[in-house]
Design a protein around this motif. Structure first.
Motif, mmCIF file in Angstrom:
data_model
loop_
_atom_site.group_PDB
_atom_site.id
_atom_site.type_symbol
_atom_site.label_atom_id
_atom_site.label_comp_id
_atom_site.label_asym_id
_atom_site.label_seq_id
_atom_site.Cartn_x
_atom_site.Cartn_y
_atom_site.Cartn_z
ATOM 1 N N LEU A 1 96.575 -45.649 49.657
ATOM 2 C CA LEU A 1 95.622 -44.651 50.122
ATOM 3 C C LEU A 1 96.348 -43.398 50.588
ATOM 4 N N GLN A 2 97.478 -43.563 51.247
ATOM 5 C CA GLN A 2 98.253 -42.404 51.669
ATOM 6 C C GLN A 2 98.740 -41.606 50.462
ATOM 7 N N ALA A 3 99.070 -42.306 49.393
ATOM 8 C CA ALA A 3 99.508 -41.614 48.177
ATOM 9 C C ALA A 3 98.365 -40.809 47.569
ATOM 10 N N LEU A 4 97.145 -41.338 47.627
ATOM 11 C CA LEU A 4 95.979 -40.573 47.193
ATOM 12 C C LEU A 4 95.907 -39.254 47.949
ATOM 13 N N ARG A 5 96.064 -39.324 49.248
ATOM 14 C CA ARG A 5 96.000 -38.118 50.062
ATOM 15 C C ARG A 5 97.156 -37.175 49.745
ATOM 16 N N ALA A 6 98.269 -37.733 49.304
ATOM 17 C CA ALA A 6 99.434 -36.897 48.972
ATOM 18 C C ALA A 6 99.268 -36.170 47.647
ATOM 19 N N GLY A 7 98.269 -36.580 46.845
ATOM 20 C CA GLY A 7 97.996 -35.859 45.622
ATOM 21 C C GLY A 7 98.205 -36.603 44.329
ATOM 22 N N ALA A 8 98.453 -37.923 44.378
ATOM 23 C CA ALA A 8 98.601 -38.684 43.144
ATOM 24 C C ALA A 8 97.288 -38.688 42.364
ATOM 25 N N SER A 9 97.396 -38.687 41.037
ATOM 26 C CA SER A 9 96.218 -38.610 40.173
ATOM 27 C C SER A 9 95.920 -39.913 39.455
ATOM 28 N N ILE B 1 91.532 -51.721 42.403
ATOM 29 C CA ILE B 1 91.799 -51.109 43.706
ATOM 30 C C ILE B 1 90.858 -49.965 44.042
ATOM 31 N N THR B 2 90.144 -49.440 43.056
ATOM 32 C CA THR B 2 89.325 -48.249 43.284
ATOM 33 C C THR B 2 88.295 -48.460 44.382
ATOM 34 N N ARG B 3 87.479 -49.497 44.257
ATOM 35 C CA ARG B 3 86.399 -49.700 45.213
ATOM 36 C C ARG B 3 86.933 -49.935 46.611
ATOM 37 N N ARG B 4 88.008 -50.701 46.711
ATOM 38 C CA ARG B 4 88.584 -50.976 48.019
ATOM 39 C C ARG B 4 89.104 -49.700 48.675
ATOM 40 N N LEU B 5 89.799 -48.880 47.891
ATOM 41 C CA LEU B 5 90.346 -47.643 48.434
ATOM 42 C C LEU B 5 89.249 -46.692 48.884
ATOM 43 N N MET B 6 88.211 -46.563 48.080
ATOM 44 C CA MET B 6 87.128 -45.665 48.433
ATOM 45 C C MET B 6 86.411 -46.138 49.690
ATOM 46 N N ASP B 7 86.175 -47.449 49.800
ATOM 47 C CA ASP B 7 85.518 -47.988 50.989
ATOM 48 C C ASP B 7 86.359 -47.758 52.237
ATOM 49 N N ARG B 8 87.661 -47.957 52.119
ATOM 50 C CA ARG B 8 88.534 -47.775 53.272
ATOM 51 C C ARG B 8 88.602 -46.311 53.678
ATOM 52 N N ALA B 9 88.645 -45.429 52.697
ATOM 53 C CA ALA B 9 88.683 -43.996 53.007
ATOM 54 C C ALA B 9 87.417 -43.570 53.735
ATOM 55 N N ASP C 1 110.363 -43.085 50.010
ATOM 56 C CA ASP C 1 109.305 -43.822 49.319
ATOM 57 C C ASP C 1 108.503 -42.916 48.386
ATOM 58 N N GLY C 2 107.608 -43.548 47.628
ATOM 59 C CA GLY C 2 106.837 -42.825 46.639
ATOM 60 C C GLY C 2 105.846 -41.846 47.223
ATOM 61 N N ILE C 3 105.397 -42.076 48.442
ATOM 62 C CA ILE C 3 104.449 -41.163 49.072
ATOM 63 C C ILE C 3 105.116 -39.812 49.349
ATOM 64 N N ALA C 4 106.280 -39.865 49.988
ATOM 65 C CA ALA C 4 107.004 -38.626 50.283
ATOM 66 C C ALA C 4 107.399 -37.912 48.991
ATOM 67 N N ALA C 5 107.816 -38.683 47.990
ATOM 68 C CA ALA C 5 108.208 -38.079 46.719
ATOM 69 C C ALA C 5 107.010 -37.438 46.021
ATOM 70 N N THR C 6 105.847 -38.085 46.091
ATOM 71 C CA THR C 6 104.639 -37.524 45.494
ATOM 72 C C THR C 6 104.247 -36.227 46.180
#
Length: 227
Positions: free
Chosen positions: A104-112, A142-150, A74-79
């Motif tokens: 959110l996992q992709a954010l943690r993996a380093g996507a910009s 998606i920004t606000r939702r992701l930040m709130d969840r994090a 998947d894209g998370i592992a590739a990122t």
């Protein structure tokens, strides 16, 4: 070194883009759109995350447009694998899922960058240019939702505060400003320092906290309640 991208060493040559998506029609559409833009060149495509390391070796992309859900890798592992490279290409996640935990996992993996697949073409082009320049791009939907969840994940606040305790007071000010969406120039004006000094603080934050990009700093700021 963390924070250094292939685009920074690219000079004035066209930005090199690699497209990763298991849908051939999506790849073709993105390729046609981006290859017609001045200063951008689509150098390769991949249909699965497992093909990404070899494609990156062949094409040395500055920016990778990355799908999340692919059949094998998947894209998370590739990122995550891409962000370990030196120099590291920037990654823009391009997905149809605005509530998927994988984003959110992709954010943690380093996507910009994070965009939905219905994003207008001009905004995708702008996103490629912005992330290549070191500026993260997040879809407003998606920004606000992701930040709130994090920020509400168990222990996130405590972990963030512990991380910030390793920084100097001035570095903490920079973290808060990045979390508020300030550019380097805006941070310099707000904190009465030169842009070069701001960049030095950002580089120090990357090193001290083992972070790769400003998006991760912004998440840290939100986790810690600074933004």
């Amino acid at each position: 070194m963390a924070g250094v991208t292939s685009a920074e060493a690219a000079g004035d040559r066209p930005l090199r883009v690699l497209i990763v998506d298991d849908d051939a029609l999506v790849r073709a559409g993105l390729s046609m759109m981006l290859d017609g833009v001045h200063g951008i060149s689509v150098v390769g495509e991949a249909a699965d995350g497992g093909e990404v390391p070899a494609a990156a070796d062949r094409h040395a992309p500055d920016v990778v447009l990355m799908d999340l859900r692919m059949p094998r890798v998947d894209g998370i592992a590739a990122t995550r694998a891409l962000r370990r490279r030196e120099p590291a290409p920037e990654v823009i996640v391009l997905t149809t899922f605005d509530t998927d935990e994988n984003i959110l996992q992709a954010l943690r993996a380093g996507a910009s960058g994070f965009l939905l697949k219905d994003t207008p073409p001009a905004q995708i082009v702008d996103a490629v240019r912005h992330v290549a320049a070191g500026d993260p791009i997040l879809s407003p939907r998606i920004t606000r939702r992701l930040m709130d969840r994090a920020a509400t994940q168990a222990g996130a606040y405590e972990r963030a505060r512990a991380a910030l305790a390793r920084l100097s007071p001035r570095e903490n000010d920079v973290v808060a400003a990045i979390g508020a969406g300030r550019s380097n120039a805006e941070i310099g004006a707000e904190l009465f320092m030169s842009v070069a000094t701001v960049k030095a603080h950002v580089s120090s934050i990357f090193t001290k906290l083992s972070l790769d990009n400003r998006t991760q700093i912004a998440l840290l700021a939100h986790d810690a309640g600074l933004a």
